[in-house]
Write an enzyme that holds these catalytic residues in place. Structure first.
Site, PDB file in Angstrom:
ATOM      1  N   SER A  18       0.917  -1.142  -0.076  1.00  0.00           N
ATOM      2  CA  SER A  18       0.081  -0.146  -0.080  1.00  0.00           C
ATOM      3  C   SER A  18       0.863   1.511  -0.145  1.00  0.00           C
ATOM      4  O   SER A  18       1.992   1.242   0.546  1.00  0.00           O
ATOM      5  CB  SER A  18      -0.791   0.000   1.372  1.00  0.00           C
ATOM      6  OG  SER A  18      -1.660  -1.091   1.162  1.00  0.00           O
TER       7      SER A  18
HETATM    8  N1  SAH Z   1      -1.043  -4.547   4.083  1.00  0.00           N
HETATM    9  C1  SAH Z   1      -0.209  -4.726   2.896  1.00  0.00           C
HETATM   10  C2  SAH Z   1      -1.146  -4.558   1.703  1.00  0.00           C
HETATM   11  C3  SAH Z   1      -1.169  -5.626   1.053  1.00  0.00           C
HETATM   12  S1  SAH Z   1      -2.314  -5.938  -0.307  1.00  0.00           S
HETATM   13  C4  SAH Z   1       0.871  -3.463   3.017  1.00  0.00           C
HETATM   14  O1  SAH Z   1       1.407  -3.431   4.013  1.00  0.00           O
HETATM   15  O2  SAH Z   1       1.167  -2.996   2.155  1.00  0.00           O
HETATM   16  C5  SAH Z   1      -3.781  -6.776   0.383  1.00  0.00           C
HETATM   17  C6  SAH Z   1      -3.451  -8.296   0.653  1.00  0.00           C
HETATM   18  O3  SAH Z   1      -4.574  -8.815   0.925  1.00  0.00           O
HETATM   19  C7  SAH Z   1      -3.001  -9.135  -0.434  1.00  0.00           C
HETATM   20  O4  SAH Z   1      -1.800  -9.655   0.016  1.00  0.00           O
HETATM   21  C8  SAH Z   1      -4.302 -10.239  -0.746  1.00  0.00           C
HETATM   22  O5  SAH Z   1      -3.615 -11.326  -1.025  1.00  0.00           O
HETATM   23  C9  SAH Z   1      -4.747  -9.958   0.802  1.00  0.00           C
HETATM   24  N2  SAH Z   1      -6.220 -10.532   0.940  1.00  0.00           N
HETATM   25  C10 SAH Z   1      -6.962 -10.515  -0.053  1.00  0.00           C
HETATM   26  N3  SAH Z   1      -8.065 -10.967   0.431  1.00  0.00           N
HETATM   27  C11 SAH Z   1      -7.699 -11.785   1.575  1.00  0.00           C
HETATM   28  C12 SAH Z   1      -8.614 -12.459   2.393  1.00  0.00           C
HETATM   29  N4  SAH Z   1     -10.055 -12.923   2.433  1.00  0.00           N
HETATM   30  N5  SAH Z   1      -7.818 -12.792   3.623  1.00  0.00           N
HETATM   31  C13 SAH Z   1      -6.565 -12.358   3.746  1.00  0.00           C
HETATM   32  N6  SAH Z   1      -6.040 -11.780   3.133  1.00  0.00           N
HETATM   33  C14 SAH Z   1      -6.535 -11.396   1.986  1.00  0.00           C
END
Ligand code: SAH
Length: 230
Positions: free
Chosen positions: A73
């Site tokens: 993000s």
């Molecule tokens: N927190 C991260 C952002 C990751 S992007 C950061 O620090 O930048 C969002 C993430 O959510 C992705 O890796 C995706 O695989 C995960 N995701 C999507 N649906 C999900 C679910 N139902 N349970 C857990 N993770 C999920």
């Protein structure tokens, strides 16, 4: 011969200290005011959470790819979500016990864990969960637990949570997460709002004695919240 700690004293390390300080200044200009959040963003080495080929861009105010179609993000969005959890509408408080859905590379989890008492983070993609664990190893955050699973079910065994944050967008707040939010607790998540041109909006959900109150915040852009493990 002089021996240097890899990373922090030479090359990318020096650059990252300076560029991280600049990133924090930018966050201030963008309106992030919580000193706890700014200090944490100034400490966590964001460049260690992205692929080597993208490290020179780690401190830009942008989301970057982390494989498997997912992203790290944007710094402003990470800071903003944590600040909303920590200040809400009812004023400043501690983050307490936190649940994050969507570990991704583990960056936001590291920022959360350097502010909050206790952090649980769930990722559905096994390879990302494993990679986040490797990324976080050197930071020695003993109050952070990584879980491989479907975050829509929350984490019953550790509930209730004082703060819940989702890094992936859905059209509704998952039921289980509402149940697992403590009284007085806060959740922040991107919600898809219909219409011809689909938009996502950051929403703050606060659990009051009598129910839940929603506050709509700014427009955002997140990857979708998916079902099941992968
Ligand atoms: N927190 C991260 C952002 C990751 S992007 C950061 O620090 O930048 C969002 C993430 O959510 C992705 O890796 C995706 O695989 C995960 N995701 C999507 N649906 C999900 C679910 N139902 N349970 C857990 N993770 C999920």
């Amino acid at each position: 011969m002089s021996v240097r700690a890899p990373g922090e004293l030479s090359g990318i390390g020096m650059t990252s200290l300076r560029t991280r300080a600049r990133m924090v200044e930018r966050l201030r200009e963008q309106g992030v005011a919580d000193e706890r959040v700014l200090a944490a963003m100034g400490t966590v080495p964001r460049h260690l959470f992205v692929d080597e080929a993208l490290r020179h861009r780690a401190y830009e105010d942008t989301a970057l790819p982390i494989n498997y179609g997912q992203t790290i993000s944007q710094p402003y969005v990470v800071a903003r979500m944590i600040e909303v959890l920590a200040t809400g509408r009812k004023g400043r408080r501690e983050l307490g016990k936190v649940l994050e859905i969507g570990t991704g590379c583990g960056y936001q989890a590291a920022v959360l864990a350097s502010i909050a008492a206790e952090v649980y983070t769930i990722e559905r993609i096994r390879e990302l969960h494993d990679r986040a664990r490797r990324n976080l190893l050197g930071l020695k955050l003993s109050n952070l637990r990584l879980v491989h699973g479907d975050g829509r079910a929350g984490l019953e065994q550790a509930a209730p949570f004082d703060s819940i944050v989702l890094a992936a967008a859905s059209s509704e707040v998952p039921e289980a997460l509402l149940r697992q939010l403590a009284r007085g607790g806060r959740m922040v998540l991107p919600l898809r709002r219909g219409g011809a041109r689909e938009q996502q909006r950051l929403v703050l959900v606060e659990r009051m004695g009598h129910g839940f109150e929603e506050t709509e915040l700014e427009l955002v852009r997140f990857v979708p919240l998916e079902s099941g493990k992968a």
